[in-house]
Design a protein around this motif. Structure first.
Motif, mmCIF file in Angstrom:
data_model
loop_
_atom_site.group_PDB
_atom_site.id
_atom_site.type_symbol
_atom_site.label_atom_id
_atom_site.label_comp_id
_atom_site.label_asym_id
_atom_site.label_seq_id
_atom_site.Cartn_x
_atom_site.Cartn_y
_atom_site.Cartn_z
ATOM 1 N N GLY A 81 0.779 -1.229 0.000
ATOM 2 C CA GLY A 81 0.000 0.000 0.000
ATOM 3 C C GLY A 81 0.810 1.277 0.000
ATOM 4 O O GLY A 81 0.248 2.351 0.254
ATOM 5 N N ILE A 82 2.089 1.209 -0.280
ATOM 6 C CA ILE A 82 2.906 2.418 -0.298
ATOM 7 C C ILE A 82 2.472 3.293 -1.483
ATOM 8 O O ILE A 82 2.234 2.793 -2.581
ATOM 9 N N THR A 83 2.327 4.578 -1.242
ATOM 10 C CA THR A 83 1.920 5.492 -2.312
ATOM 11 C C THR A 83 3.154 5.950 -3.087
ATOM 12 O O THR A 83 4.289 5.860 -2.600
ATOM 13 N N ASP A 84 2.926 6.465 -4.278
ATOM 14 C CA ASP A 84 4.029 6.977 -5.092
ATOM 15 C C ASP A 84 4.747 8.122 -4.383
ATOM 16 O O ASP A 84 5.973 8.205 -4.419
ATOM 17 N N LEU B 2 6.904 6.690 -1.614
ATOM 18 C CA LEU B 2 8.072 6.026 -2.189
ATOM 19 C C LEU B 2 9.114 7.043 -2.631
ATOM 20 O O LEU B 2 10.306 6.888 -2.344
ATOM 21 N N LYS B 3 8.670 8.100 -3.284
ATOM 22 C CA LYS B 3 9.610 9.127 -3.749
ATOM 23 C C LYS B 3 10.318 9.813 -2.588
ATOM 24 O O LYS B 3 11.533 10.019 -2.624
ATOM 25 N N SER B 4 9.577 10.160 -1.548
ATOM 26 C CA SER B 4 10.209 10.850 -0.418
ATOM 27 C C SER B 4 11.134 9.910 0.342
ATOM 28 O O SER B 4 12.196 10.321 0.820
ATOM 29 N N GLU B 5 10.761 8.638 0.435
ATOM 30 C CA GLU B 5 11.616 7.669 1.131
ATOM 31 C C GLU B 5 12.857 7.342 0.316
ATOM 32 O O GLU B 5 13.939 7.137 0.873
ATOM 33 N N GLN B 6 12.747 7.357 -1.019
ATOM 34 C CA GLN B 6 13.922 7.168 -1.859
ATOM 35 C C GLN B 6 14.884 8.349 -1.703
ATOM 36 O O GLN B 6 16.102 8.153 -1.669
ATOM 37 N N ALA B 7 14.330 9.541 -1.593
ATOM 38 C CA ALA B 7 15.167 10.732 -1.388
ATOM 39 C C ALA B 7 15.900 10.638 -0.047
ATOM 40 O O ALA B 7 17.084 10.967 0.054
ATOM 41 N N LEU B 8 15.196 10.177 0.973
ATOM 42 C CA LEU B 8 15.824 10.004 2.284
ATOM 43 C C LEU B 8 16.908 8.935 2.219
ATOM 44 O O LEU B 8 17.995 9.106 2.790
ATOM 45 N N LEU B 9 16.646 7.859 1.503
ATOM 46 C CA LEU B 9 17.640 6.794 1.346
ATOM 47 C C LEU B 9 18.900 7.323 0.667
ATOM 48 O O LEU B 9 20.017 6.973 1.067
#
Length: 57
Positions: free
Chosen positions: A28-31, A34-41
């Motif tokens: 159920g992760i939203t786009d 995902l984008k903000s978590e990829q940026a944090l990663l």
């Protein structure tokens, strides 16, 4: 990082990295999430690499 300066150890950064990777695999992760978590990663990975260079790890 939003003007917040927090120092983490190498081990803590790796723990955060692995926890975030696991969290990103949730159902159920939203786009937008995902984008903000990829940026944090990316930021975490950058800090890990910087620490590796600084400490000759």
């Amino acid at each position: 990082m939003s003007g917040i300066s927090t120092k983490f150890s190498y081990k803590q950064l790796h723990t955060l990295k692995h926890a975030l990777l696991k969290h990103m695999q949730r159902d159920g992760i939203t786009d937008n999430d995902l984008k903000s978590e990829q940026a944090l990663l990316l930021k975490i990975n950058y800090q890990i690499e910087k620490m590796k260079q600084r400490c000759n790890i």
